[in-house]
Design a protein around this motif. Structure first.
Motif, PDB file in Angstrom:
ATOM      1  N   ALA A 197     -14.026  -8.927  11.974  1.00  0.00           N
ATOM      2  CA  ALA A 197     -13.916 -10.207  11.263  1.00  0.00           C
ATOM      3  C   ALA A 197     -15.244 -10.700  10.712  1.00  0.00           C
ATOM      4  O   ALA A 197     -15.280 -11.433   9.728  1.00  0.00           O
ATOM      5  N   ASN A 198     -16.350 -10.323  11.359  1.00  0.00           N
ATOM      6  CA  ASN A 198     -17.669 -10.783  10.933  1.00  0.00           C
ATOM      7  C   ASN A 198     -18.311  -9.741  10.031  1.00  0.00           C
ATOM      8  O   ASN A 198     -18.703  -8.669  10.492  1.00  0.00           O
ATOM      9  N   HIS A 218     -20.438  -6.037  -2.599  1.00  0.00           N
ATOM     10  CA  HIS A 218     -20.052  -4.708  -2.111  1.00  0.00           C
ATOM     11  C   HIS A 218     -18.952  -4.805  -1.056  1.00  0.00           C
ATOM     12  O   HIS A 218     -18.171  -3.862  -0.871  1.00  0.00           O
ATOM     13  N   GLU A 219     -18.865  -5.933  -0.360  1.00  0.00           N
ATOM     14  CA  GLU A 219     -17.838  -6.143   0.655  1.00  0.00           C
ATOM     15  C   GLU A 219     -16.553  -6.720   0.080  1.00  0.00           C
ATOM     16  O   GLU A 219     -15.515  -6.723   0.756  1.00  0.00           O
ATOM     17  N   GLU A 220     -16.599  -7.204  -1.148  1.00  0.00           N
ATOM     18  CA  GLU A 220     -15.444  -7.891  -1.740  1.00  0.00           C
ATOM     19  C   GLU A 220     -14.247  -6.964  -1.929  1.00  0.00           C
ATOM     20  O   GLU A 220     -14.392  -5.806  -2.338  1.00  0.00           O
ATOM     21  N   LEU A 221     -13.080  -7.498  -1.668  1.00  0.00           N
ATOM     22  CA  LEU A 221     -11.841  -6.768  -1.945  1.00  0.00           C
ATOM     23  C   LEU A 221     -11.565  -6.759  -3.442  1.00  0.00           C
ATOM     24  O   LEU A 221     -11.896  -7.707  -4.159  1.00  0.00           O
ATOM     25  N   ASP A 222     -10.931  -5.693  -3.889  1.00  0.00           N
ATOM     26  CA  ASP A 222     -10.576  -5.574  -5.302  1.00  0.00           C
ATOM     27  C   ASP A 222      -9.203  -6.202  -5.538  1.00  0.00           C
ATOM     28  O   ASP A 222      -8.225  -5.538  -5.871  1.00  0.00           O
ATOM     29  N   VAL A 223      -9.116  -7.516  -5.310  1.00  0.00           N
ATOM     30  CA  VAL A 223      -7.892  -8.281  -5.564  1.00  0.00           C
ATOM     31  C   VAL A 223      -8.278  -9.538  -6.342  1.00  0.00           C
ATOM     32  O   VAL A 223      -9.370 -10.077  -6.149  1.00  0.00           O
ATOM     33  N   VAL A 227      -9.309  -8.502   4.357  1.00  0.00           N
ATOM     34  CA  VAL A 227      -9.851  -9.807   4.007  1.00  0.00           C
ATOM     35  C   VAL A 227     -11.336  -9.672   3.743  1.00  0.00           C
ATOM     36  O   VAL A 227     -12.013  -8.815   4.317  1.00  0.00           O
ATOM     37  N   SER A 228     -11.839 -10.492   2.842  1.00  0.00           N
ATOM     38  CA  SER A 228     -13.278 -10.531   2.563  1.00  0.00           C
ATOM     39  C   SER A 228     -13.640 -11.913   2.046  1.00  0.00           C
ATOM     40  O   SER A 228     -12.766 -12.722   1.723  1.00  0.00           O
ATOM     41  N   TYR A 229     -14.934 -12.175   1.982  1.00  0.00           N
ATOM     42  CA  TYR A 229     -15.421 -13.349   1.275  1.00  0.00           C
ATOM     43  C   TYR A 229     -15.434 -13.045  -0.220  1.00  0.00           C
ATOM     44  O   TYR A 229     -15.352 -11.891  -0.643  1.00  0.00           O
ATOM     45  N   SER A 230     -15.584 -14.084  -1.015  1.00  0.00           N
ATOM     46  CA  SER A 230     -15.994 -13.943  -2.406  1.00  0.00           C
ATOM     47  C   SER A 230     -17.439 -14.421  -2.494  1.00  0.00           C
ATOM     48  O   SER A 230     -17.816 -15.399  -1.839  1.00  0.00           O
ATOM     49  N   HIS A 231     -18.250 -13.745  -3.309  1.00  0.00           N
ATOM     50  CA  HIS A 231     -19.652 -14.154  -3.448  1.00  0.00           C
ATOM     51  C   HIS A 231     -19.765 -15.519  -4.110  1.00  0.00           C
ATOM     52  O   HIS A 231     -20.834 -16.125  -4.109  1.00  0.00           O
ATOM     53  N   ALA A 232     -18.654 -16.028  -4.676  1.00  0.00           N
ATOM     54  CA  ALA A 232     -18.690 -17.284  -5.410  1.00  0.00           C
ATOM     55  C   ALA A 232     -18.458 -18.510  -4.539  1.00  0.00           C
ATOM     56  O   ALA A 232     -18.623 -19.631  -5.006  1.00  0.00           O
ATOM     57  N   SER A 233     -18.081 -18.317  -3.259  1.00  0.00           N
ATOM     58  CA  SER A 233     -17.763 -19.473  -2.420  1.00  0.00           C
ATOM     59  C   SER A 233     -18.023 -19.170  -0.951  1.00  0.00           C
ATOM     60  O   SER A 233     -17.676 -18.094  -0.455  1.00  0.00           O
ATOM     61  N   LYS A 234     -18.612 -20.146  -0.253  1.00  0.00           N
ATOM     62  CA  LYS A 234     -18.915 -19.986   1.175  1.00  0.00           C
ATOM     63  C   LYS A 234     -17.664 -19.967   2.038  1.00  0.00           C
ATOM     64  O   LYS A 234     -17.661 -19.369   3.118  1.00  0.00           O
ATOM     65  N   VAL A 235     -16.624 -20.654   1.614  1.00  0.00           N
ATOM     66  CA  VAL A 235     -15.422 -20.795   2.447  1.00  0.00           C
ATOM     67  C   VAL A 235     -14.241 -20.057   1.832  1.00  0.00           C
ATOM     68  O   VAL A 235     -13.093 -20.426   2.017  1.00  0.00           O
ATOM     69  N   SER A 236     -14.523 -18.993   1.107  1.00  0.00           N
ATOM     70  CA  SER A 236     -13.472 -18.268   0.396  1.00  0.00           C
ATOM     71  C   SER A 236     -12.750 -17.283   1.307  1.00  0.00           C
ATOM     72  O   SER A 236     -13.324 -16.731   2.244  1.00  0.00           O
ATOM     73  N   ILE A 237     -11.467 -17.078   1.000  1.00  0.00           N
ATOM     74  CA  ILE A 237     -10.650 -16.079   1.683  1.00  0.00           C
ATOM     75  C   ILE A 237     -10.006 -15.213   0.600  1.00  0.00           C
ATOM     76  O   ILE A 237      -9.075 -15.636  -0.081  1.00  0.00           O
ATOM     77  N   LYS A 238     -10.522 -14.017   0.458  1.00  0.00           N
ATOM     78  CA  LYS A 238      -9.974 -13.056  -0.516  1.00  0.00           C
ATOM     79  C   LYS A 238      -9.204 -12.011   0.276  1.00  0.00           C
ATOM     80  O   LYS A 238      -9.773 -11.320   1.133  1.00  0.00           O
ATOM     81  N   THR A 239      -7.917 -11.906   0.023  1.00  0.00           N
ATOM     82  CA  THR A 239      -7.074 -11.046   0.851  1.00  0.00           C
ATOM     83  C   THR A 239      -5.939 -10.443   0.036  1.00  0.00           C
ATOM     84  O   THR A 239      -5.542 -10.986  -1.003  1.00  0.00           O
TER      85      THR A 239
END
Length: 530
Positions: A466-467, A364-369, A403-415
């Motif tokens: 950021a959090n 739900h927090e993920e960016l649509d990119v 910016v958001s996380y991806s649910h697929a990775s702990k260290v992801s940067i989706k922006t």
């Protein structure tokens, strides 16, 4: 009637029993597949189908009300028949059922269901399904079927199902042609793929002949896998004038799972072509760019874009580019639908409820990119210490980007920030934590990127947003390996009680086989000499 034989009732004290959800599964043969690790998969499917079935029920009520008003209560008997048929609930096909566990759980845990067909090509599996259906007393809802899955789906191209569930061992693409034809308009496909090695870029030529797309090795390989599967489904649906609307797409554990609605419209099929495209990844700095295959003009006409969108050499590090795709560039999720699932979780009784809440909150927090970067990989490229995740996310927010996380990775940067801004942040961090430039290889990605001038001022101050909520609440977002032999399991083989008992697999039996053979041969030789 006297000649017909009743199904023999299995005694519980003689047969192993698996309890999952509200279902009790009898294990009568070792040739039927069951993997306890995929309970999350089944729980999530129940959560999705609960909302879908409720929506279909409400749609049927609304249609019946509209028809009665339009016909002004004439032809009453006809209207009553339509009303009764629509209000019986949804029909579901589980094309590859194995033990029947999933179908039985659907029958016992989801409301507004009319019929479930639990199909398998194995006669032993179908017999197990039949016994489990009787044992769970859901024979009024679940119908066992012994048929080839593709043939069964082709037979229902007119008498369609509201939901079709495909959870094969490996690649699902061989079933997609039948699946997109036998699901009703506005129906839902639930599809699992466990061949992540293929989808993640290890064997691009195999990925092409199975899915019609080339995958490349990337830190965002799990999202690439989702987008390749979605474009594959869209491709099959488009051949019959149908298009897809993804409701939810997840990459968890050792598999990916997508939930997509299917509709019929030639105009929408054309529009979906704008959501398919190629992607380019630099072989040096791994910067990513995208290009749609078709673009839509304001006049509703379509045109081919100018290609390629990248130069032969990367603008950041002057290395060659790799091209992958086609992939789905549209949304992975319907955020309104995800929100409704989250709101409905409190009324469900699911074992993996906490994990579902964590994963769906992240989604739900993920960016649509499309795709994402990995923070540790970005810093590894420039040979620099890894900054705190909140600091890097803050820098993007301070620069005016999302910016958001991806649910697929702990260290992801989706922006939505362009590549040059990402490298500007890397350079800003490196100035405070400098690397030893004399150790950098000449003309390497690290040297070229760090020596490039920044394009904008970067603030590394912590941003209040950021959090994310999922991290603040310490939700269960990522799964740890739950068992000793965690993974997709062996084909058509039961995996029970793996936490307490190591599976006697072929790999284990063959350990030290050669040394054992040599030892036996030497003993035989000694005996002959004596």
């Amino acid at each position: 009637m006297e000649d017909q034989q009743c199904a023999k009732k299995v005694k519980l004290d003689e047969t192993p029993v698996i309890s999952e959800g509200k279902a009790l599964i009898l294990i009568t043969t070792r040739n039927v597949f069951y993997n306890p690790v995929q309970e999350f998969n089944r729980d999530l499917s129940i959560a999705v189908l609960t909302i879908f079935a409720k929506d279909r029920w409400n749609e049927a009520l609304q249609k019946n009300k509209s028809e009665r008003e339009r016909n002004n209560e004439t032809n009453t008997l006809y209207n009553v028949k339509i009303n009764m048929e629509r209000q019986k609930g949804i029909t579901i096909l589980e094309a590859l059922s194995a033990t029947g566990l999933r179908s039985i759980r659907y029958a016992k845990e989801i409301e507004n269901i009319q019929q479930i067909v639990a199909n398998d090509i194995s006669a032993k599996a179908v017999e197990t399904i039949r016994q489990n259906v009787l044992h769970n007393k859901v024979e009024n809802l679940v119908t066992p079927s012994h048929e080839d899955a593709m043939l069964l789906m082709y037979q229902h191209k007119r008498d369609r199902f509201d939901a079709v569930d495909l959870d094969p061992y490996g690649c699902p693409s061989i079933y997609l042609d039948g699946a997109v034809q036998c699901v009703s308009d506005g129906g839902i496909l639930l599809i699992t793929a466990t061949d992540l090695a293929v989808l993640a870029g290890n064997v691009p030529e195999t990925c092409y002949y199975k899915y019609g797309a080339i995958s490349i090795k990337s830190k965002s390989c799990h999202e690439i896998a989702l987008r390749i599967l979605l474009q594959c489904i869209a491709s099959y649906a488009g051949r019959y004038g149908r298009y897809i609307v993804p409701l939810l797409s997840v990459s968890v554990d050792f598999y990916i799972r997508v939930f997509v609605k299917i509709f019929t419209s030639h105009d929408k099929c054309k529009e979906n072509s704008t959501k398919i495209g190629m992607f380019y990844q630099c072989t040096g700095c791994e910067s990513i760019k995208f290009q749609s295959l078709v673009t839509k003009k304001p006049s509703s006409n379509y045109k081919l874009p100018c290609a390629p969108v990248v130069d032969q050499l990367c603008e950041h590090c002057h290395h060659w580019q790799h091209m992958g795709g086609p992939i789905w560039l549209g949304p992975l999720h319907d955020q309104a639908f995800v929100s409704r699932i989250l709101c409905n979780l409190d009324s469900t009784e699911l074992t993996t409820l906490k994990r579902i809440e964590g994963v769906l909150t992240m989604i739900h927090e993920e960016l649509d990119v499309p795709l994402y970067y990995s923070l540790d990989r970005l810093m590894s490229i420039v040979k620099c210490h890894v900054p705190p995740m909140l600091l890097f996310r803050s820098a993007l927010l301070n620069a005016g980007y999302k910016v958001s996380y991806s649910h697929a990775s702990k260290v992801s940067i989706k922006t939505d920030a362009p590549n040059n801004v990402i490298w500007d942040i890397v350079r800003a961090w490196e100035k405070k934590h400098p690397v030893k430039r004399e150790k950098l290889v000449a003309n390497s990605p690290a040297e070229r990127i760090l020596n490039e001038p920044s394009t904008m001022d970067i603030s590394l101050d912590i941003h209040p947003l950021a959090n994310p909520i999922s991290r603040q609440k310490h939700l269960s977002r990522f799964q740890r390996n739950p068992t000793v032999n965690w993974g997709p399991g062996a084909r058509a083989k039961i995996r029970v009680d793996l936490e307490n008992k190591m599976e006697d697999s072929k790999k284990i039996r063959n350990q030290n086989k050669n040394s054992k053979n040599k030892s036996a041969a030497s003993k035989q030789q000694v005996a002959l000499n004596d």
